[in-house]
Design a protein around this motif. Sequence first.
Motif, PDB file in Angstrom:
ATOM      1  N   PRO A   1       3.444 -15.868  21.544  1.00  0.00           N
ATOM      2  CA  PRO A   1       4.266 -16.934  22.152  1.00  0.00           C
ATOM      3  C   PRO A   1       5.448 -16.346  22.918  1.00  0.00           C
ATOM      4  O   PRO A   1       5.983 -15.285  22.574  1.00  0.00           O
ATOM      5  CB  PRO A   1       4.722 -17.751  20.934  1.00  0.00           C
ATOM      6  CG  PRO A   1       3.737 -17.434  19.867  1.00  0.00           C
ATOM      7  CD  PRO A   1       3.305 -16.034  20.096  1.00  0.00           C
ATOM      8  N   ASP A   2       5.857 -17.085  23.951  1.00  0.00           N
ATOM      9  CA  ASP A   2       6.982 -16.625  24.773  1.00  0.00           C
ATOM     10  C   ASP A   2       8.273 -16.594  23.989  1.00  0.00           C
ATOM     11  O   ASP A   2       9.140 -15.741  24.226  1.00  0.00           O
ATOM     12  CB  ASP A   2       7.133 -17.548  26.008  1.00  0.00           C
ATOM     13  CG  ASP A   2       5.911 -17.474  26.917  1.00  0.00           C
ATOM     14  OD1 ASP A   2       5.216 -16.428  26.876  1.00  0.00           O
ATOM     15  OD2 ASP A   2       5.638 -18.450  27.647  1.00  0.00           O
ATOM     16  N   ALA A   3       8.414 -17.522  23.056  1.00  0.00           N
ATOM     17  CA  ALA A   3       9.644 -17.545  22.267  1.00  0.00           C
ATOM     18  C   ALA A   3       9.805 -16.277  21.443  1.00  0.00           C
ATOM     19  O   ALA A   3      10.907 -15.760  21.269  1.00  0.00           O
ATOM     20  CB  ALA A   3       9.644 -18.775  21.354  1.00  0.00           C
ATOM     21  N   VAL A   4       8.657 -15.745  20.986  1.00  0.00           N
ATOM     22  CA  VAL A   4       8.721 -14.501  20.220  1.00  0.00           C
ATOM     23  C   VAL A   4       9.028 -13.316  21.129  1.00  0.00           C
ATOM     24  O   VAL A   4       9.772 -12.398  20.754  1.00  0.00           O
ATOM     25  CB  VAL A   4       7.386 -14.291  19.463  1.00  0.00           C
ATOM     26  CG1 VAL A   4       7.389 -12.959  18.735  1.00  0.00           C
ATOM     27  CG2 VAL A   4       7.139 -15.438  18.521  1.00  0.00           C
ATOM     28  N   LYS A   5       8.476 -13.345  22.346  1.00  0.00           N
ATOM     29  CA  LYS A   5       8.748 -12.245  23.279  1.00  0.00           C
ATOM     30  C   LYS A   5      10.214 -12.216  23.684  1.00  0.00           C
ATOM     31  O   LYS A   5      10.813 -11.153  23.843  1.00  0.00           O
ATOM     32  CB  LYS A   5       7.874 -12.396  24.512  1.00  0.00           C
ATOM     33  CG  LYS A   5       6.391 -12.176  24.263  1.00  0.00           C
ATOM     34  CD  LYS A   5       5.602 -12.333  25.564  1.00  0.00           C
ATOM     35  CE  LYS A   5       4.111 -12.120  25.320  1.00  0.00           C
ATOM     36  NZ  LYS A   5       3.322 -12.287  26.571  1.00  0.00           N
TER      37      LYS A   5
END
Length: 641
Positions: free
Chosen positions: A379-383
């Motif tokens: 997920p982008d939030a994790v990146k």
Amino acid sequence: MQLSWKDIPTVPTANDMLDIVLNRTQRKTPTVIRPGFKITRIRAFYMRKVRFTADGFAEKFTDLISGFPNINDVHPFHRDLMDTLYEKNHYKVSLAAVSRAKTLIEQVSRDYVRLLKFGQSLYQCKQLKRAALGRMATIVKKLKDPFVYLEQVRQHLGRLPSIDPNTRTLLICGYPNVGKSSFLKCITKADVEVQPYAFTTKSLYVGHFDYKYLRFQAIDTPGILDRPTEDMNNIEMQSIYAIAHLRSCVLYFMDLSEQCGFSIEAQVKLFHSIKPLFANKSVMVVMNKTDIIRVEDLEEEQQELLKSLTTVPGVEVMHASCHEEENVMQVRNQACEKLLTARIEQKLKGTARVNNVLNKIHVARPQARDDLDRAAHIPDAVKELKKYDAEDPSRRKLARDIEAENGGAGVFNINLKDKYLLEDEEWKNDVMPEVLDGKNVYDFLDPDIAAKLQALEDEEEKLEAEGFYDSDSDVEDVEVDEIKEKADWIRDKQKKMIRDARSRKALKNHAIMPRDQVKKSFGEMEEHMYSIGHDTTALRNRLGKPADDRKNVSGVDILKRNQGISDAKIHKKKAPVKQSDRLNDGLNDGALRSQAERLAKVQRRERNRMARQGEGDRHSTAMLPKHLFSGKRGIGTNDRR
């Protein structure tokens, strides 16, 4: 794995074995039998003697056989060592003779017990017993030589050193008188005899020491001569078997001064002749007695011979002097390092450990359900998540930080419901059991239960309004009423039965009031008397009242009136209880009495058949206590008991 055999029971001689078993039979079995006894008792007496003697021999032989090691089940090193010292076939034959003797004695016991069952007199039974014990004694006396041999083996086995074939081992070998025992005495505390002549060590000696907190054993072997294996004696074969079977680091000692009586050429030749035994082992060549002469002082030919030893792969050469204890500990430590390295490499090469770890690891791979390629997605939030830095004041709060702010471990209690995803945040802390009565509550929850219940109630009201539950026939109403009455009667009867059972259980079958105070009507008494065969006409005429008026009069009142007893006299003094006749009471004719006696005999039949002797029996034994009555009585008492 058994490493020593110091607990083998002592093997007695044949005569001692006979004394042990026969004395035990005499002490543990009855010794008095008389011609006046029943023949069954005489047979049982002598059968017990024969069986007990056979069991005694069998028990002794079983302990003896199980105490000695089974030469086929021990480690190959111990097996070959025992074969060298005791001759394997001789050892097996001796144990087999003992096992065969046990089988023969059990067969003699069975045969003579079968004959004793048909003995006709005390003399005949006694002769059969003597014959049985005589045959057993003959069988045991034939074990004279095996017992002597096994006792020697037992004593020698108890003196053998405890050698573990699988532990970390340093094996010291070489020609006689090259300094092997001196090296063992330097590195361990073993009490080894050291003398300046060949073949001082005639057996294996074991010493133990610690290196890097690990326990090692060092084995001193007898000297080996350079000759074929067929020509070697038992002392040399012990060394050969130790080198062949033990997983160890081999230290081959050489005497450069040739004071051992063997030249350097002979020592190098012996090394190459026993080199096949060093397969899969770490090998070190120790040049001993360097305090007398060093390698540099030898002739060139001898130095070339010594250099040929290093051409063998895996062989390392070291120098030591046991007299001055120079480089002794260095040789020991280097040998231990080589052994530990070799053991680790061998373990890494083995597939058993790797397979054992791989069997515990399982990677689940989902099966492809179509041809689409579904790559791993992050997920982008994790990146975009910023890396956690403990020194950053604007860092995100972790559960560990919250715990430290609220008192630390032991004070702060984490809220496991904080991350619940619910429609209303206030529902997170509601008390809702997850498991109730052994069942998962969530399996029985239905979000539409309220709507379904309301629809069901509406349907019931509609059916009732339409007259679905109204009855159309009076006949059906009558049947329904009868069914209801029967159901009510069944329930009431069941309740009464339960109540009566509980009252009986509470009273423990005890009467509520004395039987002589129970009031019964005259009609009940008259009916009972008539049922057992008595004529009740006299009672009716004597009372002088019609049957209808006698219903409320009890039988006890009539008996009291006939005997002239008033209620006041009853309270003052009770009448004496009349002794009943247990044989004839309640029996008004001979037929009933005969039937009762026959039933009593049937009940006594089982007790008579068992013929159990109880405390009420007064049975005089056949053995006359004449010796208790003869002679003068002692002072103070005349009680013969």
